[in-house]
Design a protein around this motif. Structure first.
Motif, PDB file in Angstrom:
ATOM      1  N   TRP A   1      -5.531   5.419   0.376  1.00  0.00           N
ATOM      2  CA  TRP A   1      -6.114   4.435   1.273  1.00  0.00           C
ATOM      3  C   TRP A   1      -6.624   3.220   0.506  1.00  0.00           C
ATOM      4  N   ASN A   2      -7.061   3.420  -0.769  1.00  0.00           N
ATOM      5  CA  ASN A   2      -7.572   2.274  -1.514  1.00  0.00           C
ATOM      6  C   ASN A   2      -6.487   1.243  -1.785  1.00  0.00           C
ATOM      7  N   SER A   3      -5.211   1.672  -1.797  1.00  0.00           N
ATOM      8  CA  SER A   3      -4.131   0.699  -1.956  1.00  0.00           C
ATOM      9  C   SER A   3      -4.025  -0.200  -0.726  1.00  0.00           C
ATOM     10  N   THR A   4      -4.353   0.336   0.455  1.00  0.00           N
ATOM     11  CA  THR A   4      -4.387  -0.497   1.658  1.00  0.00           C
ATOM     12  C   THR A   4      -5.470  -1.558   1.550  1.00  0.00           C
ATOM     13  N   PHE A   5      -6.617  -1.153   1.023  1.00  0.00           N
ATOM     14  CA  PHE A   5      -7.702  -2.123   0.821  1.00  0.00           C
ATOM     15  C   PHE A   5      -7.275  -3.223  -0.152  1.00  0.00           C
ATOM     16  N   LEU A   6      -6.650  -2.849  -1.270  1.00  0.00           N
ATOM     17  CA  LEU A   6      -6.230  -3.841  -2.262  1.00  0.00           C
ATOM     18  C   LEU A   6      -5.146  -4.759  -1.705  1.00  0.00           C
ATOM     19  N   MET A   7      -4.241  -4.207  -0.878  1.00  0.00           N
ATOM     20  CA  MET A   7      -3.205  -5.035  -0.265  1.00  0.00           C
ATOM     21  C   MET A   7      -3.827  -6.063   0.666  1.00  0.00           C
ATOM     22  N   LEU A   8      -4.749  -5.640   1.519  1.00  0.00           N
ATOM     23  CA  LEU A   8      -5.387  -6.559   2.466  1.00  0.00           C
ATOM     24  C   LEU A   8      -6.240  -7.588   1.740  1.00  0.00           C
ATOM     25  N   GLU A   9      -6.903  -7.163   0.669  1.00  0.00           N
ATOM     26  CA  GLU A   9      -7.761  -8.084  -0.070  1.00  0.00           C
ATOM     27  C   GLU A   9      -6.941  -9.197  -0.708  1.00  0.00           C
ATOM     28  N   GLY A  10      -5.799  -8.843  -1.317  1.00  0.00           N
ATOM     29  CA  GLY A  10      -4.957  -9.857  -1.922  1.00  0.00           C
ATOM     30  C   GLY A  10      -4.289 -10.763  -0.899  1.00  0.00           C
ATOM     31  N   ALA A  11      -3.846 -10.184   0.219  1.00  0.00           N
ATOM     32  CA  ALA A  11      -3.171 -10.980   1.245  1.00  0.00           C
ATOM     33  C   ALA A  11      -4.130 -11.942   1.927  1.00  0.00           C
ATOM     34  N   GLU A  12      -5.377 -11.513   2.139  1.00  0.00           N
ATOM     35  CA  GLU A  12      -6.344 -12.374   2.831  1.00  0.00           C
ATOM     36  C   GLU A  12      -6.647 -13.631   2.028  1.00  0.00           C
ATOM     37  N   LYS A  13      -6.648 -13.511   0.703  1.00  0.00           N
ATOM     38  CA  LYS A  13      -6.895 -14.683  -0.135  1.00  0.00           C
ATOM     39  C   LYS A  13      -5.728 -15.663  -0.105  1.00  0.00           C
ATOM     40  N   CYS A  14      -4.556 -15.198   0.293  1.00  0.00           N
ATOM     41  CA  CYS A  14      -3.363 -16.055   0.352  1.00  0.00           C
ATOM     42  C   CYS A  14      -2.966 -16.362   1.795  1.00  0.00           C
ATOM     43  N   GLN A  15      -3.925 -16.387   2.702  1.00  0.00           N
ATOM     44  CA  GLN A  15      -3.615 -16.605   4.117  1.00  0.00           C
ATOM     45  C   GLN A  15      -2.880 -17.926   4.335  1.00  0.00           C
ATOM     46  N   SER A  16      -3.388 -19.011   3.769  1.00  0.00           N
ATOM     47  CA  SER A  16      -2.752 -20.317   3.980  1.00  0.00           C
ATOM     48  C   SER A  16      -1.348 -20.354   3.388  1.00  0.00           C
TER      49      SER A  16
ATOM     50  N   ASP B   1       0.827  -1.200   0.000  1.00  0.00           N
ATOM     51  CA  ASP B   1       0.000   0.000   0.000  1.00  0.00           C
ATOM     52  C   ASP B   1       0.863   1.253   0.000  1.00  0.00           C
ATOM     53  N   VAL B   2       0.257   2.352  -0.371  1.00  0.00           N
ATOM     54  CA  VAL B   2       0.894   3.662  -0.399  1.00  0.00           C
ATOM     55  C   VAL B   2       0.215   4.530   0.647  1.00  0.00           C
ATOM     56  N   SER B   3       1.004   5.269   1.398  1.00  0.00           N
ATOM     57  CA  SER B   3       0.463   6.029   2.521  1.00  0.00           C
ATOM     58  C   SER B   3      -0.551   7.078   2.085  1.00  0.00           C
ATOM     59  N   THR B   4      -0.413   7.614   0.872  1.00  0.00           N
ATOM     60  CA  THR B   4      -1.306   8.674   0.417  1.00  0.00           C
ATOM     61  C   THR B   4      -2.551   8.147  -0.297  1.00  0.00           C
TER      62      THR B   4
END
Length: 595
Positions: free
Chosen positions: A383-398, A378-381
């Motif tokens: 916020w939608n990049s934070t959402f995209l980062m969390l969305e992609g990481a959550e799908k790869c939890q295992s 994500d990029v600090s400026t």
């Protein structure tokens, strides 16, 4: 018969050979046979030599003639049309110069071909038609060779695909064009640059003529920023509906400006309107910078008394809804939760080197995860990049959990990492559960931003529903038992109230956004009254509805003035004989608002 047979098969003396005339059969002695050898024919009896193949195999020799009696070391050929001479040594020069002459410079040769001759070809299917499931082969159409059209198509290709001008000088493109249309002379990059400028000026003149002749009402959006080279840029985009009710978006200005002062921005907007012949401005959408507020006041003063202004330009200023949403979410994410920090550290570790990323991809394959996207930081400026980062990481939890088992450095690196909060370690199961809650929360704002940021469809009628929906969800999360979510929602609600709270007395909310909801056949005024009661209460709802009706009546009167009797009669027919109450004039308002 027997005697004849025995004499024929006897000795090989000359007397046993058949008797033939000396003129027809040459004599062959033994010495000659011995010299030639077994199985070899006498040279005097050999077949005549095969004629040599002509060296003139190139197609250019159909249009050139070799000059006889010239210098063997420097043979010449002559064009059959313009009589120009060319050197044509088969080993040193070849036929390239002659072929180039035929294709590019010989005017008499090109005039022999009727370029206006029509040909049958298949119509090219457009992208939209292909998406609709129509066939890949179009109808037969009549086409003609037109070098100007080809050059214009190349200029459009350079612009649409954002290609460099030198693309036309590439070897592959030239080979391709030589096969597609050998008669076409491929232009240089300088010529293509001039063609692009010519195309821009042509399209600009068409658009300017449309603005001036039709008097279409235009909505503008503008923004300014500073590049890394400390250069100030400004862009102005126009949105309008043509006579066929198609929505258009056109960038009409992209330029350098000396500073971000209000007068500079206002003057640039006015000069752009003058340059393009725009007389009727409906709204101008900007972000929430204070300089934009002053710039819009400057434009209002200069355009409020003009003929094309609506109610003295009182409703010109529109605040960008997507920008307000960005401010709301960014303010809520200032205090980042520990779970987000751990996931960010894990993504950063995986993407820090190709070897780690390949190992992580192996974990994804072993876990049989169907996620085809890529992890992003994500990029600090944004916020939608934070959402995209969390969305992609959550799908790869295992995959992250498997990475922790197989990679010994994964856990130690995250424990030692110096970040906003040091040594938090890899994300746990509790963290992943919290991430899912955050994703559900942030997705509301992400989806609303995507819907309101559309440029190929109208979004003003969606404004109020999105704003009210966000308020309801924020209030729901404020009452949540989760302390982190509750505090985050409270910070967001404070920013929300700054721009969208107290709709009755808030000058930051433009009444035109509510007018758009009234003119939407799916909502009408009753829908707004319902939302006003839920958001403002009964007393403030009545005052807000009264204020909105007054605005709608003034708009109707504004569009009614100067209309022809037939237009007024048509508007009256839309009223269907009803009285001039605002609830009964919505269809007439819709008619006059879009004239």
């Amino acid at each position: 018969m027997a005697g004849h047979s025995s004499s024929g098969m006897g000795s090989s003396s000359a007397s046993s050979t058949p008797t033939r005339s000396d003129s027809t059969m040459p004599s062959i002695d033994n010495d000659t046979i011995g010299c030639v050898g077994v199985g070899t024919q006498n040279p005097s009896l050999a077949l005549p030599p095969k004629p040599k193949k002509s060296e003139q195999t190139s197609m250019v020799w159909e249009h050139f003639t070799k000059v006889e009696g010239g210098d063997p070391e420097d043979p010449k050929s002559q064009c059959n049309y313009c009589k120009k001479l060319f050197s044509c040594h088969s080993k040193r020069l070849g036929t390239s110069s002659m072929l180039t002459h035929l294709k590019n410079t010989c005017k008499k040769y090109s005039s022999k071909f009727d370029k206006s001759q029509s040909k049958l070809s298949f119509e090219v299917k457009r992208e939209g038609q292909m998406a609709m499931g129509e066939g890949t082969v179009g109808n037969l159409v009549i086409t003609k060779y037109n070098a100007g059209k080809i050059r214009e198509a190349i200029a459009k290709m350079i612009i649409k695909d954002e290609l460099p001008f030198r693309f036309v000088e590439g070897e592959g493109f030239r080979d391709f064009m030589n096969i597609v249309e050998p008669r076409f002379s491929i232009p240089s990059r300088y010529t293509v640059m001039k063609d692009c400028i010519k195309l821009f000026l042509s399209e600009k003149e068409k658009l300017r003529a449309m603005f001036m002749t039709t008097g279409v009402r235009v909505c503008l959006t503008t923004d300014t920023w500073t590049s890394v080279q400390n250069l100030n840029y400004m862009v102005i985009t126009s949105h309008f509906i043509d006579s066929d009710w198609n929505l258009h978006k056109r960038i009409i200005n992209f330029c350098l400006i000396p500073n971000h002062k209000a007068d500079t921005i206002g003057e640039k907007i006015l000069s752009c309107m003058l340059e393009w012949g725009i007389r009727n401005i409906f709204t101008i959408t900007v972000d929430n910078a204070s300089t934009n507020d002053a710039a819009l006041e400057f434009v209002k003063r200069r355009t409020g008394n003009k003929e094309g202004a609506i109610l003295e330009s009182r409703f010109m200023h529109i605040r960008c809804c997507a920008h307000i949403l960005n401010l709301i979410v960014t303010d809520g994410l200032k205090e980042v939760d520990d779970s987000i920090v751990r996931v960010r550290s894990a993504v950063k570790y995986v993407k820090s080197s190709p070897a780690r990323f390949e190992k992580f991809k192996g974990c994804i394959e072993r876990e049989q995860i169907s996620f085809k996207g890529l992890l992003c930081l994500d990029v600090s400026t944004r916020w939608n990049s934070t959402f995209l980062m969390l969305e992609g990481a959550e799908k790869c939890q295992s995959a992250f959990q498997l990475m922790e088992e197989f990679d010994k450095n994964f856990k130690s690196a995250l424990n030692e990492e110096k970040n906003e909060k040091e040594g938090l370690g890899p994300p746990t199961c509790v963290d992943w559960n919290r991430i899912r809650i955050f994703l559900k929360f942030l997705k509301l704002f992400y989806d609303a931003t995507m819907r309101l940021s559309g440029s190929l469809y109208c979004t003003s009628n969606m404004y109020f529903q999105e704003v009210c929906g966000i308020q309801m969800h924020l209030q729901e999360y404020i009452n949540s038992d989760d302390f982190v979510l509750s505090s985050m929602a409270e910070r967001m609600m404070m920013k929300y109230n700054k721009y969208w709270g107290d709709l009755e007395n808030n000058d930051k909310v433009n009444l035109m956004m509510f007018v758009a909801v009234v003119l939407d056949p799916r909502t009408k005024l009753e829908s707004l009254e319902y939302w006003f009661k839920d958001v403002l209460g009964d007393k403030k709802c009545e005052e807000m509805v009264k204020k909105l009706k007054s605005c709608l009546n003034k708009l109707y009167d504004h569009y009614n003035v100067g209309q022809s009797s037939s237009q007024v009669q048509h508007g009256s027919e839309l009223l269907q004989g009803s009285s001039m109450k605002i609830e009964e004039t919505e269809s007439a308002n819709f008619y006059f608002m879009n004239r």
